[in-house]
Design a protein around this motif. Structure first.
Motif, PDB file in Angstrom:
ATOM      1  N   VAL A 290     -10.307  -1.910  -6.331  1.00 44.59           N
ATOM      2  CA  VAL A 290      -9.231  -2.516  -7.296  1.00 44.59           C
ATOM      3  C   VAL A 290      -8.156  -3.015  -6.294  1.00 44.59           C
ATOM      4  O   VAL A 290      -7.558  -4.324  -6.514  1.00 44.59           O
ATOM      5  CB  VAL A 290      -8.412  -1.281  -8.264  1.00 44.59           C
ATOM      6  N   ALA A 291      -7.903  -2.524  -5.277  1.00 40.92           N
ATOM      7  CA  ALA A 291      -6.900  -2.798  -4.185  1.00 40.92           C
ATOM      8  C   ALA A 291      -7.260  -4.091  -3.483  1.00 40.92           C
ATOM      9  O   ALA A 291      -6.601  -5.226  -3.427  1.00 40.92           O
ATOM     10  CB  ALA A 291      -6.542  -1.826  -3.060  1.00 40.92           C
TER      11      ALA A 291
ATOM     12  N   GLY B 264      -0.582   0.948  -1.208  1.00 38.39           N
ATOM     13  CA  GLY B 264      -1.514   1.970  -1.614  1.00 38.39           C
ATOM     14  C   GLY B 264      -0.908   3.383  -1.303  1.00 38.39           C
ATOM     15  O   GLY B 264      -0.264   3.510  -0.555  1.00 38.39           O
TER      16      GLY B 264
ATOM     17  N   TYR C 194      -3.570   3.389 -16.268  1.00 36.92           N
ATOM     18  CA  TYR C 194      -4.061   4.819 -15.647  1.00 36.92           C
ATOM     19  C   TYR C 194      -5.448   4.972 -15.982  1.00 36.92           C
ATOM     20  O   TYR C 194      -5.897   4.575 -17.086  1.00 36.92           O
ATOM     21  CB  TYR C 194      -3.062   5.791 -16.143  1.00 36.92           C
TER      22      TYR C 194
ATOM     23  N   VAL D 128       0.125  -4.982  -2.358  1.00 37.02           N
ATOM     24  CA  VAL D 128      -0.472  -3.902  -2.884  1.00 37.02           C
ATOM     25  C   VAL D 128       0.217  -2.604  -1.819  1.00 37.02           C
ATOM     26  O   VAL D 128      -0.006  -2.582  -0.619  1.00 37.02           O
ATOM     27  CB  VAL D 128      -1.897  -3.696  -2.754  1.00 37.02           C
TER      28      VAL D 128
ATOM     29  N   VAL E 281       2.058  -4.272  -6.539  1.00 28.05           N
ATOM     30  CA  VAL E 281       1.614  -3.557  -7.243  1.00 28.05           C
ATOM     31  C   VAL E 281       1.477  -2.183  -6.586  1.00 28.05           C
ATOM     32  O   VAL E 281       0.643  -2.021  -5.417  1.00 28.05           O
ATOM     33  CB  VAL E 281      -0.045  -3.806  -7.969  1.00 28.05           C
TER      34      VAL E 281
ATOM     35  N   VAL F 103      -0.996   0.965  -6.159  1.00 30.72           N
ATOM     36  CA  VAL F 103      -2.019   1.458  -6.599  1.00 30.72           C
ATOM     37  C   VAL F 103      -2.251   2.934  -5.971  1.00 30.72           C
ATOM     38  O   VAL F 103      -2.154   3.040  -4.637  1.00 30.72           O
ATOM     39  CB  VAL F 103      -3.111   0.665  -6.072  1.00 30.72           C
TER      40      VAL F 103
ATOM     41  N   THR G 143      -5.958   4.700  -3.314  1.00 28.90           N
ATOM     42  CA  THR G 143      -6.590   3.670  -2.578  1.00 28.90           C
ATOM     43  C   THR G 143      -7.671   3.755  -1.553  1.00 28.90           C
ATOM     44  O   THR G 143      -8.462   3.056  -1.006  1.00 28.90           O
ATOM     45  CB  THR G 143      -5.762   2.826  -2.001  1.00 28.90           C
TER      46      THR G 143
ATOM     47  N   GLY H 175     -10.395   3.203  -6.503  1.00 28.99           N
ATOM     48  CA  GLY H 175      -8.818   2.555  -6.097  1.00 28.99           C
ATOM     49  C   GLY H 175      -9.223   1.684  -5.098  1.00 28.99           C
ATOM     50  O   GLY H 175      -8.398   0.522  -4.903  1.00 28.99           O
TER      51      GLY H 175
ATOM     52  N   VAL I 207      -0.779   1.003 -10.886  1.00 27.90           N
ATOM     53  CA  VAL I 207      -2.278   1.312 -11.499  1.00 27.90           C
ATOM     54  C   VAL I 207      -2.640   2.692 -10.932  1.00 27.90           C
ATOM     55  O   VAL I 207      -2.693   2.826  -9.577  1.00 27.90           O
ATOM     56  CB  VAL I 207      -3.140   0.410 -10.908  1.00 27.90           C
ATOM     57  N   ASN I 208      -2.595   3.970 -11.807  1.00 31.40           N
ATOM     58  CA  ASN I 208      -2.641   5.194 -11.253  1.00 31.40           C
ATOM     59  C   ASN I 208      -4.249   5.655 -11.444  1.00 31.40           C
ATOM     60  O   ASN I 208      -4.343   5.919 -12.534  1.00 31.40           O
ATOM     61  CB  ASN I 208      -1.901   5.992 -12.026  1.00 31.40           C
TER      62      ASN I 208
END
Length: 336
Positions: free
Chosen positions: A16-17, A29, A124, A27, A3, A5, A8, A13, A81-82
């Motif tokens: 989420v990470a 980042g 997003y 991830v 993913v 992201v 981060t 962020g 994931v923005n």
């Protein structure tokens, strides 16, 4: 999954990470570590991620088209994931070009990356600020959002429309999340809870706009993150239009596109929020009561019925618990 992201080193962020890494995802980042606020806080958030297995960091700017393209090419993420953006409603009045560069041009580069690299799902960050002059409460994703009151809100509204066009033209599933006033540990120093805590502990007055009478759907960061991750796992398809006359603003009807509110359903008056903070700090605040600021809305209230129905989740942490956790983190981090 792998993913990508963005953001981060930022507040949401970084959280989420951590959750994605904890469940076994890889991830990538992406953050430019700008100095909009204290970069040492961003570095501290990032340091917590860089010791975790599965995390790879890229320091670059979303406005750098080549840098964004190289990340998609090199790391081949499956989902995105923005969360990177120029944040802050008021900062836009003095720095409008930064908002368009980061939030509009940068988002275009993300969309292009998704288009050319077969991304399964783009989630997003949008904002409750898109409701702008809408006074119908609670705010529903099925209501129009044609009158943003700030440039920040306008850039996020643009993101939603850009995402819809890419979903329709290229079949990219996209989900926009309208966050409502997020707070909690590792938060942003430009937001009210952070500013209030710092000032109260220093014995300085706090600026209380609208005389503290406005209400907000204050939403604890863990609730936001749970919603983000669940939304990432819920890939939208084409859904029927809202009625036979026009597409539903939240579902489109012609594209794999969704918009969700993520916010606490129980709005809290600002004066009550301050009262809870005083109790957690064990110290009274000196209030500097001021009129409502230009661009601010008197109240926000989130309708999260779609989030509950389709994602299987509703935010639940109340301000007493959430503010208490923030104060504990603040005292530990700043040793006060």
């Amino acid at each position: 999954m792998t993913v990508l992201v963005t953001g981060t080193a930022g507040f949401i962020g970084s959280h989420v990470a951590q959750v994605l890494l904890a469940r076994g995802d890889e991830v990538i980042g992406f953050d430019n570590l700008n100095d909009y606020y204290d970069p040492t806080l961003k570095q501290a958030r990032l340091a917590r991620l860089q010791v975790l297995p599965g995390y790879t960091h890229v320091t670059a700017d979303l406005a750098d088209r080549a840098a964004v393209e190289s990340v998609f090419t090199k790391y081949k993420p499956q989902r995105v994931v923005n969360l990177a953006a120029q944040a802050g409603v008021r900062y836009a009045a003095e720095n409008p070009h930064v908002y368009v560069s980061s939030n509009v041009t940068g988002f275009l580069h993300v969309l292009e990356g998704c288009r050319h690299h077969g991304i399964e799902h783009l989630v997003y960050a949008s904002t409750s600020s898109v409701y702008g002059a809408n006074l119908k409460m609670p705010f529903s994703e099925h209501s129009p959002t044609e009158h943003p009151l700030t440039l920040y809100a306008a850039t996020k509204k643009a993101n939603e429309q850009m995402a819809h066009s890419y979903s329709h033209l290229y079949g990219i599933p996209t989900t926009g999340l309208r966050f409502f006033t997020v707070y909690g540990p590792w938060g942003r120093p430009d937001m009210a809870l952070f500013l209030f805590t710092k000032a109260i502990l220093a014995g300085e007055p706090i600026k209380v706009f609208n005389h503290g009478h406005h209400k907000r759907s204050f939403t604890y960061v863990d609730d936001i993150v749970e919603g983000v991750v669940r939304a990432l796992d819920t890939v939208p398809g084409k859904e029927p239009a809202w009625n036979g006359l026009a597409p539903d603003p939240a579902t489109s009807g012609v594209a794999p596109y969704r918009i969700y509110n993520i916010g606490n359903e129980q709005p809290v008056q600002l004066l009550r929020y301050i009262e809870v903070l005083e109790q957690c700090l064990g110290k009274k605040a000196t209030l500097q009561l001021l009129p409502l600021q230009a661009g601010d809305v008197p109240d926000t209230e989130a309708d999260v019925s779609d989030l509950i129905a389709n994602v299987g989740y509703r935010p639940s942490v109340n301000v007493e618990e959430g503010v208490g956790r923030f104060v504990a983190w603040y005292r530990d981090y700043y040793k006060v």
